[in-house]
Scaffold this active site. Structure first.
Site, PDB file in Angstrom:
ATOM      1  N   SER A   4       0.860  -1.178   0.000  1.00 51.86           N
ATOM      2  CA  SER A   4       0.000   0.000   0.000  1.00 51.86           C
ATOM      3  C   SER A   4       0.899   1.232   0.000  1.00 51.86           C
ATOM      4  CB  SER A   4      -0.951  -0.019   1.205  1.00 51.86           C
ATOM      5  OG  SER A   4      -1.787   1.108   1.210  1.00 51.86           O
TER       6      SER A   4
ATOM      7  N   TYR B  99      -4.853   8.710  -6.160  1.00 48.59           N
ATOM      8  CA  TYR B  99      -3.972   7.690  -5.590  1.00 48.59           C
ATOM      9  C   TYR B  99      -4.441   7.187  -4.218  1.00 48.59           C
ATOM     10  CZ  TYR B  99       0.523   5.647  -4.068  1.00 48.59           C
ATOM     11  OH  TYR B  99       1.517   4.811  -3.616  1.00 48.59           O
TER      12      TYR B  99
ATOM     13  N   LYS C 259      -5.147   3.176  -2.664  1.00 48.39           N
ATOM     14  CA  LYS C 259      -4.341   2.544  -1.623  1.00 48.39           C
ATOM     15  C   LYS C 259      -5.153   2.282  -0.354  1.00 48.39           C
ATOM     16  CE  LYS C 259      -0.448   2.051  -3.800  1.00 48.39           C
ATOM     17  NZ  LYS C 259       0.098   0.695  -4.058  1.00 48.39           N
TER      18      LYS C 259
END
Length: 275
Positions: free
Chosen positions: A149, A163, A167
């Protein structure tokens, strides 16, 4: 492999995103410990360069470094790559899902395609690789899966609206699979790397807003080899969370408690730009 120390000698490790950055560093360190390595990435030229680097790191000359060209965001390609690796080198004792992209920018300036592509690679690319490898791992009743991650998977950061959610999703998948796969003898691990000196970071910096650069400027820049070493040590200890460095360790353990303070810090930086 839950409850047992993992022996790298003659073990098979599959690493998506293994042609550069943290993935390549993990591959090299595993090769130096005697493992056979399969790496998956999109670009054939980078795969061949990585293959030479991994072979140079091998403990013995008879270890295999297998390269597989695939876009892990494509379920068929990801599945075929994993199945080919298993056919040639056997069930993996370790699967590392390191393939990922980041394209920073202001939310309104980013195209919908960037959000879709980021989620496709970072989350679905992780999911597809795990689903493809799991039947073989379940049949052996052992192994580890390490999902990569990011610190951005723990707290939202200005400029990372594409983004961070991808994650966060990886984190949710890892937390769910940890309990589901444990009875099968398969350990699940999630790693939260800090900013690392990789080609991906170089690409990010080209579109990173000035405010984002200021927010991240005080963080220590890690080298891929150091991050890989911490991750592999965490795997040996069978930890669920691996957080290289003090900053990531504190954030991983206390992110919900300290989020208000972090957000106030971010807001002060933003207000100086817009004030």
């Amino acid at each position: 492999m839950v409850g047992q120390r993992m022996n790298r000698e003659n073990q098979h490790a599959i690493i998506s995103g293994g042609s550069s950055g943290i993935g390549l560093a993990i591959a090299c360190q595993l090769a130096s410990q005697g493992a056979d390595i399969s790496i998956i990435a999109r670009r054939e030229s980078q795969l061949q360069q990585a293959k030479s680097t991994i072979e140079a790191a091998r403990k013995t000359a008879d270890q295999t470094a297998l390269t597989l060209s695939a876009d892990v965001s494509d379920r068929t390609q990801a599945t075929q790559a994993i199945e080919t690796a298993i056919q040639q080198l056997g069930p993996p004792a370790l699967l590392v899902t390191s393939a990922g992209i980041a394209h920073p920018g202001h939310f309104q300036a980013l195209s919908p395609e960037i959000f879709e592509r980021t989620m496709a690679i970072n989350y679905f690319g992780t999911l597809y690789c795990i689903r493809a490898a799991l039947p073989a791992m379940a049949q052996t009743g052992q192994g580890q899966i390490c999902l990569i991650s990011s610190g951005a998977g723990l707290i939202g950061i200005y400029g990372y609206s594409a983004y961070c959610p991808s994650k966060f999703a990886v984190r949710g998948l890892a937390e769910t699979l940890r309990s589901e796969l444990k009875p099968m003898g398969i350990g699940v691990v999630i790693a939260y790397p800090p900013d690392t000196d990789t080609p991906q970071l170089t690409a990010e910096n080209k579109t990173k807003p000035a405010i984002t650069k200021q927010i991240t400027a005080t963080a220590k820049l890690w080298q891929p080899e150091d991050v890989a070493r911490v991750i592999l040590n965490g795997l040996e200890k069978q930890a669920f969370q691996i957080s290289p460095g003090t900053e990531m360790s504190v954030l991983a353990r206390l992110h919900s408690l300290i989020a208000p303070a972090i957000n106030r810090y971010f807001d002060r930086i933003v207000s100086r730009h817009y004030g």
